[in-house]
Every structure is written in structure tokens, then in C-alpha cells.
Write an enzyme that holds these catalytic residues in place. Structure first.
Site, PDB file in Angstrom:
ATOM      1  N   CYS A 180       0.865  -1.169   0.000  1.00  0.00           N
ATOM      2  CA  CYS A 180       0.000   0.000   0.000  1.00  0.00           C
ATOM      3  C   CYS A 180       0.905   1.224   0.000  1.00  0.00           C
ATOM      4  CB  CYS A 180      -0.963  -0.016   1.188  1.00  0.00           C
ATOM      5  SG  CYS A 180      -0.146  -0.197   2.790  1.00  0.00           S
ATOM      6  N   ILE A 181       0.548   2.280   0.684  1.00  0.00           N
ATOM      7  CA  ILE A 181       1.319   3.512   0.599  1.00  0.00           C
ATOM      8  C   ILE A 181       2.652   3.387   1.324  1.00  0.00           C
ATOM      9  CG2 ILE A 181       1.336   5.957   1.245  1.00  0.00           C
ATOM     10  CD1 ILE A 181      -1.656   5.996   0.812  1.00  0.00           C
TER      11      ILE A 181
END
Length: 642
Positions: free
Chosen positions: A28-29
Site C-alpha cells: 500500500c502507501i
């Protein structure tokens, strides 16, 4: 081409149990999210203490390695070295891991949404910026830019992404449930097909659940069975397509086992789609709509309690959001917002979370101003900047959570801002950017109203002020720990082994012999030699020198037990091509010549020349770090023992 993250990637792969222990990996981020076959094989403590890794979280059936903003680059290198294609699962050789219902739900939601998260945020930012443009143009110049070609082109991807979200989710859900991606996309296409969407404005044939909160009209039927759809249709919807793909995956497996191979290619999709499309409109869609309405009624009911409801809801979401993020449980709430965007055109349930990243950042700013610890400042300043743009993992894992009290203060600040957001009835109109980039999401695109954005800014200021003031009042640098004297006899010495052979480097897990690649004999590395000479990798004693000459055991003066094994199955040569220069029992110095061997003879005999260098007492060390180099000369640093 070598990457600066090669070393970190190798450490991560080795300490999640090796590539053979990896079922899949996504990111993800800020996190690498592994699905491991056996999490007990992972060396969590080593990973947590590795430079370049913020922390490790085990939650929702995922082994999450928090890296920071540069996680996409690390992800690419990890996938390259592990020889896997990211989220695509590797061959599974065992039963699926059993999860609790809650963990399984979180795993499904995160698995479906994570692959599209970055583009979803980008589309949301585009919508937000268009809303800003429209507001400025209409209020300052009296111009309606929504009819301009530029607006329409950008809006085609900004709004279009959300409009056709079921098609995109059909693809990611199919990958998650191991179904044909094109079947998943076809189901999404069916839910957003213009003629079906247009039915919501057609003549009403009848109504079900009339007089209740679940009242739904129907405008067509399927052989006399009413086709019940929500008033907004299924564009921008989430739950129906995910449920449909889940069932489609089961059907596809069923038909694949029973339909002959000669016609399987097109008959399996025909059967699955022929059954699933009517089933989705007749059963799955209406059930999903009722479930979504129930969830919205529960949360909406809490918000609708005058003042008290907003205080409770805002405080809970504002205070607990970061805790949910730490364990990945926030994914359970994200679909609620997506449902509201599709049915209401806005969301109010998750609005209180928005101020939380600013509360976290304000705590870190307070610590920057109060601390005299230069090392803490060096970490905190970039973390503070990152937090302003919504990426708070560096703040949380690197600074506030280890010190506990600052993290609690950030939650208090988040609760204060969350209460204001909820009581004011703030609405977001799209899922967009994080931090400062997310402010345009609170501009009403239909009326250009700034009401929600103004109140969001107020909640941010309140959350940040509460968090900053409490930090300035309470924070003190920790007293430096008293130095402990450790006797030399109790210390554990590290050691660096140099390359005993000149050649190309490859991971031990990639050699052709399972005894070595499984690391059952110990951890290490392998070299494909280009020169037929073996040198001592460190000062020590030759404790074993096989009569066939193909393998040497050395115990270094610092206690490392090393095996150098020239070639695979070369014991079968019975000494041919091997010329020992040293013998068992000899004391040797690093760089001393131990053995000469004939590379061509070994190859002509049909044997691999891969030469593993293995630390057989690997358990003695907290970490064993192989070189990042693609090739080595004799005497180059090869393995670091910690």
C-alpha cells in the site's frame, strides 16, 4: 541493474522465511503486505531492528513490513529477488490458512482495494481539483467551466473511475478469489451497462418493501421475476460485484472440472456469466443493497442523535482511527464510505478521520521544538512533512508509538477534531487524496458549497492545537540510559567473511540442491566460479577436508562454522579434477589458497559448478547478511555475521 534496495530486499526475503514461505505480496502507501505460508518462520525481531524498516505488524492474516514512502521501489526489488509477481500467488503446497471471520473479511476487503488504492486517490484528487476550479471560476468570474472541453476530459477519468468502479473491482476481486479476471470484469460491465443504468428512470412496474426504509421500485423483470435495483443503480457500487465474483469463482472451478478441455475455453465463461448475471441482478444485488442500507441506518442513526450522537461517533473515529490503521482494521470501514458515495453522492461516516493525520503531525512538531536529541530531530522533521500529506506511518512507528504518551496525545487531538467534524455534519464528496491533498474532497461539486471544507479546516486546527499544546506541556526527552559494562567473554563478536571463490553471486535459496536451497544446513550464499581456486574466507582452522576434495569445513577464530562446497553432486567425481593445497587440521589465514579445481572437467561431467558457502551454526547469529554485489573477486566482502 543493481538497486540501492538490493540489500534491504534480501534481508526482508530471508527473514520472512525465504521466498518459499511467501504466498503473495502486495503493497500500500507505506507497507509491504505479505501472505506467508507459516508466519512462525519469520524473524520479526530482526526485521524490526533492520535499518530501512520502520516496524512489523501481524494482523488480518497479513505480515506487514512497514517501509515508508519509498515502499513501491522496495516492493519491486523484493519481487525481483523473490522471483514472484507480487500479488499473484505462488504455487500453494498446503491447505489454506484458517482465519477468524473478522480477519477473513478484512483480508478480502484489503486484498480487493489495495491494488487500486493509488489510482483511486489520484482520481479523487482530480475530482477535488476540478471542484476547486469550478468554485473559483463561478464565484470570481461568473464562468461555468463544467461545460468546457478541458473540464469534461479531466472529469472523464476523475468521475469515470468511480462511475465504472464495479468493473475495476471485478478485476481485483477476481485476482483475490483466483477467478478469471475477465469474468470478474464482465460482471462489472453488466452492472454498469448503460441500458440497465437507464432503467432507474423508466416506468415503475411495481414496488417491494413499500413503506419501509428498504423500499425499492422495479422497472423490468426476468421471466416474470422482478429485477429490484437501488434508485442509483449499481454504478459506483462495491459490495454487489465483490459478492458476485466470489460466487463466480466457485462456479468457474465447478465447470472447469466437468467440461471437456476441447470446449472449456469458451463454454466455462459462457456458463458462469449466463448464470451469474441474472443471479446478480435478482439475488446478490438486492441482498447487498439491504445489507448496505442496514449498515448505513446503524451509523446514520448514531449520527442522527442530536449532538450526543455526533460527539460519540466523532470521538470514537477520531480517537481510534490510528489504532485501526496500525492493525489494518480500517479496511472494514472503507466500504461504508464507498457505499455512501454510490447511493447518497457523499459520505459522512468517515469524515471525522480526516483531522487525525494533522493531530499526529502536530505532536511530532511539538517534539521537534522541545527535544535536544539531534538523532530524534533528524527522524522527526521528514516524518512531520510526510504527515502533513497524510502519510503518518513514519510519525507513528518511528516516533510517537515507541514513546507511548505522544501517541495517546495524538489520539486525544484526533478525538477533539473528530467531534467537531461529526457535530457539524461534514460531508466528503469523493474518495481522494490524503492530508492537504484531500481538502478539495469536501467541496460540494453540485453547489460549490464550501461548508464542509470550512468545518474540516476548523477541525484540523482544533485537533492540531490540542495535540501540540499537550505535547509542549508534557514532553521531555528521556534520560540517557546508563552504560552497562559487558565483559569481553560475554560479548558476541560479529564477523565479515570474504569471498573464497571468484565468480557470479546468487542467493543460496536458488541453488539446484534442495539441501542447500532449503537452508536446512544453514544460511549463506552461493558463487558460480569463473576461476578454479578456493581461498580461506577468514582466519581459522580447517576442521574438515573431504577426501574427494570437493568440500571444506572451516571454523573461524571468532567461532563461525563455514562449509565451502564446490559444485553440486561433485562427490561423484571421487576426487577427479580437485587438487587440495591444504589439509584438515591446518591453521589458515584469510586469503590462503586451500584448493584448486578444474571447472571445465566438472561441467563436462555434467555437474553444476554452483558453490555454496554456508554458515552451519547460523542460529548463533542474530542476522546473516550476504553481499549485494552481482559478482565478487577473491577477498571481497561476502557475508556479514551479526
Amino acid at each position: 541493474m543493481a538497486s540501492k534496495y538490493d540489500g534491504l530486499a534480501r534481508i526482508i526475503i530471508q527473514n520472512v522465511g525465504g521466498k518459499s514461505n511467501i504466498k503473495s505480496i502486495t503493497h500500500c502507501i507505506t507497507r509491504l503486505r505479505f501472505k506467508l505460508k507459516d508466519e512462525s518462520k519469520a524473524n520479526t525481531d530482526i526485521l524490526k531492528n533492520t535499518d530501512g524498516i520502520v516496524t512489523v505488524i501481524q494482523s488480518g492474516g497479513q505480515y506487514q513490513v512497514v517501509i515508508g514512502n519509498h515502499v513501491p521501489d522496495v516492493y519491486d526489488v523484493v519481487c525481483e529477488h523473490a522471483g514472484i509477481s507480487g500479488a499473484a500467488p505462488v504455487a500453494d503446497d498446503g491447505p489454506a490458512e484458517k482465519m477468524s471471520p473478522g480477519a477473513a473479511l478484512i483480508d478480502i476487503i484489503s486484498g480487493v482495494f489495495q491494488p487500486l488504492l493509488s489510482v483511486l486517490c489520484a482520481a479523487g484528487i482530480i475530482k477535488g481539483l476540478l471542484a476547486v476550479w469550478s468554485f473559483v471560476a463561478s464565484s470570481s468570474f461568473g464562468i461555468d467551466v463544467t461545460t468546457s472541453g478541458a473540464y469534461e476530459i479531466w472529469n472523464a477519468v476523475g468521475d469515470g473511475f468511480f462511475y465504472f468502479l464495479p468493473i475495476i473491482l471485478g478485476y481485483t476481486a477476481a485476482k483475490k478469489f483466483k477467478c478469471s479476471e475477465f469474468i470478474g470484469m464482465a460482471l462489472g460491465v453488466g452492472l454498469t451497462y448503460p441500458n440497465m443504468v437507464a432503467l432507474k428512470s423508466a416506468e415503475v412496474l411495481g414496488t417491494v418493501f413499500a413503506g419501509t426504509s428498504f423500499s425499492m421500485d422495479y422497472m423490468t423483470d426476468f421471466f416474470g421475476i422482478p429485477v429490484i435495483m437501488p434508485a442509483s443503480g449499481y454504478t459506483q457500487s462495491v459490495v454487489p460485484v465483490v459478492l458476485a465474483v466470489y460466487i463466480a469463482a466457485k462456479l468457474e472451478k465447478f465447470f472447469k472440472k466437468r467440461i471437456p478441455d476441447v470446449i472449456k475455453t469458451f463454454i466455462v465463461p459462457l456458463c458462469v456469466l449466463g448464470i451469474m448475471m441474472p443471479l446478480t441482478y435478482l439475488v446478490i444485488g438486492p441482498i447487498a443493497t439491504v445489507i448496505c442500507n442496514c449498515l448505513t441506518l446503524v451509523f446514520g442513526g448514531l449520527y442522527n442523535i442530536p449532538v450526543v450522537g455526533g460527539i460519540i461517533a466523532g470521538a470514537l473515529i477520531g480517537a481510534l482511527w490510528q489504532v485501526l490503521v496500525i492493525f489494518g482494521l480500517h479496511w472494514g470501514l472503507v466500504p461504508l464510505a464507498m457505499i455512501n458515495y454510490g447511493t447518497l453522492g457523499y459520505d459522512f461516516i468517515l469524515s471525522p478521520y480526516f483531522c487525525v493525520s494533522f493531530a499526529q503531525s502536530a505532536v511530532v512538531l511539538g517534539m521537534i521544538l522541545k527535544t535536544k536529541d539531534k538523532k530524534l530531530k533528524d527522524i522527526a522533521i521528514p516524518a512531520f512533512i510526510s504527515g502533513l500529506f497524510g502519510v503518518t506511518e513514519p510519525c507513528i512507528y518511528g516516533i510517537t508509538l515507541p514513546k507511548k504518551t505522544p501517541f495517546v496525545i495524538s489520539c486525544i487531538g484526533g478525538a477533539a477534531g473528530g467531534i467537531i467534524t461529526a457535530v457539524a455534519g461534514v460531508k466528503s464528496y469523493t474518495m481522494g487524496g490524503l492530508g492537504l491533498f484531500g481538502l478539495p474532497c469536501y467541496i460540494d461539486p453540485n453547489t460549490n458549497s464550501l461548508y464542509s471544507m470550512i468545518w474540516v479546516i476548523i477541525s484540523i486546527l482544533v485537533a492540531a492545537a490540542v495535540a501540540f499544546i499537550l505535547t509542549m506541556v508534557t514532553y521531555k526527552d528521556e534520560a540517557p540510559a546508563a552504560k552497562k559494562e559487558v565483559s569481553s567473554s560475554a560479548s558476541v563478536n560479529g564477523e565479515v567473511l570474504v569471498a573464497p571463490v571468484k565468480g557470479e553471486v546468487k542467493p543460496l535459496t536458488e541453488v539446484s540442491d534442495a539441501a542447500f536451497s532449503s537452508e536446512a544446513m544453514g544460511k549463506g550464499i552461493a558463487i558460480v566460479p569463473v576461476e578454479g581456486k578456493v581461498y580461506a574466507p577468514a582466519d581459522g582452522t580447517i576442521t574438515a577436508f573431504f577426501a574427494t576434495g570437493h568440500a571444506i569445513g572451516i571454523t573461524t577464530d571468532k567461532g563461525a562454522e563455514v562449509i565451502i562446497h564446490v559444485g553440486m553432486d561433485t562427490v561423484q567425481l571421487e576426487g577427479k579434477g580437485f587438487t587440495p593445497v591444504a589439509k584438515q587440521g591446518d591453521k589458515v589465514k584469510r586469503g590462503d589458497l586451500l584448493l584448486e579445481f578444474d571447472i571445465d572437467l566438472i561441467k563436462e561431467a555434467g555437474y553444476s559448478t554452483e558453490t555454496p558457502i554456508v554458515i552451519t551454526n547460523s542460529g548463533k547469529y542474530s542476522d546473516i547478511i550476504p553481499t549485494d554485489a552481482a559478482s565478487v573477486e577473491n577477498g571481497n566482502e561476502l557475508i556479514t555475521l551479526l
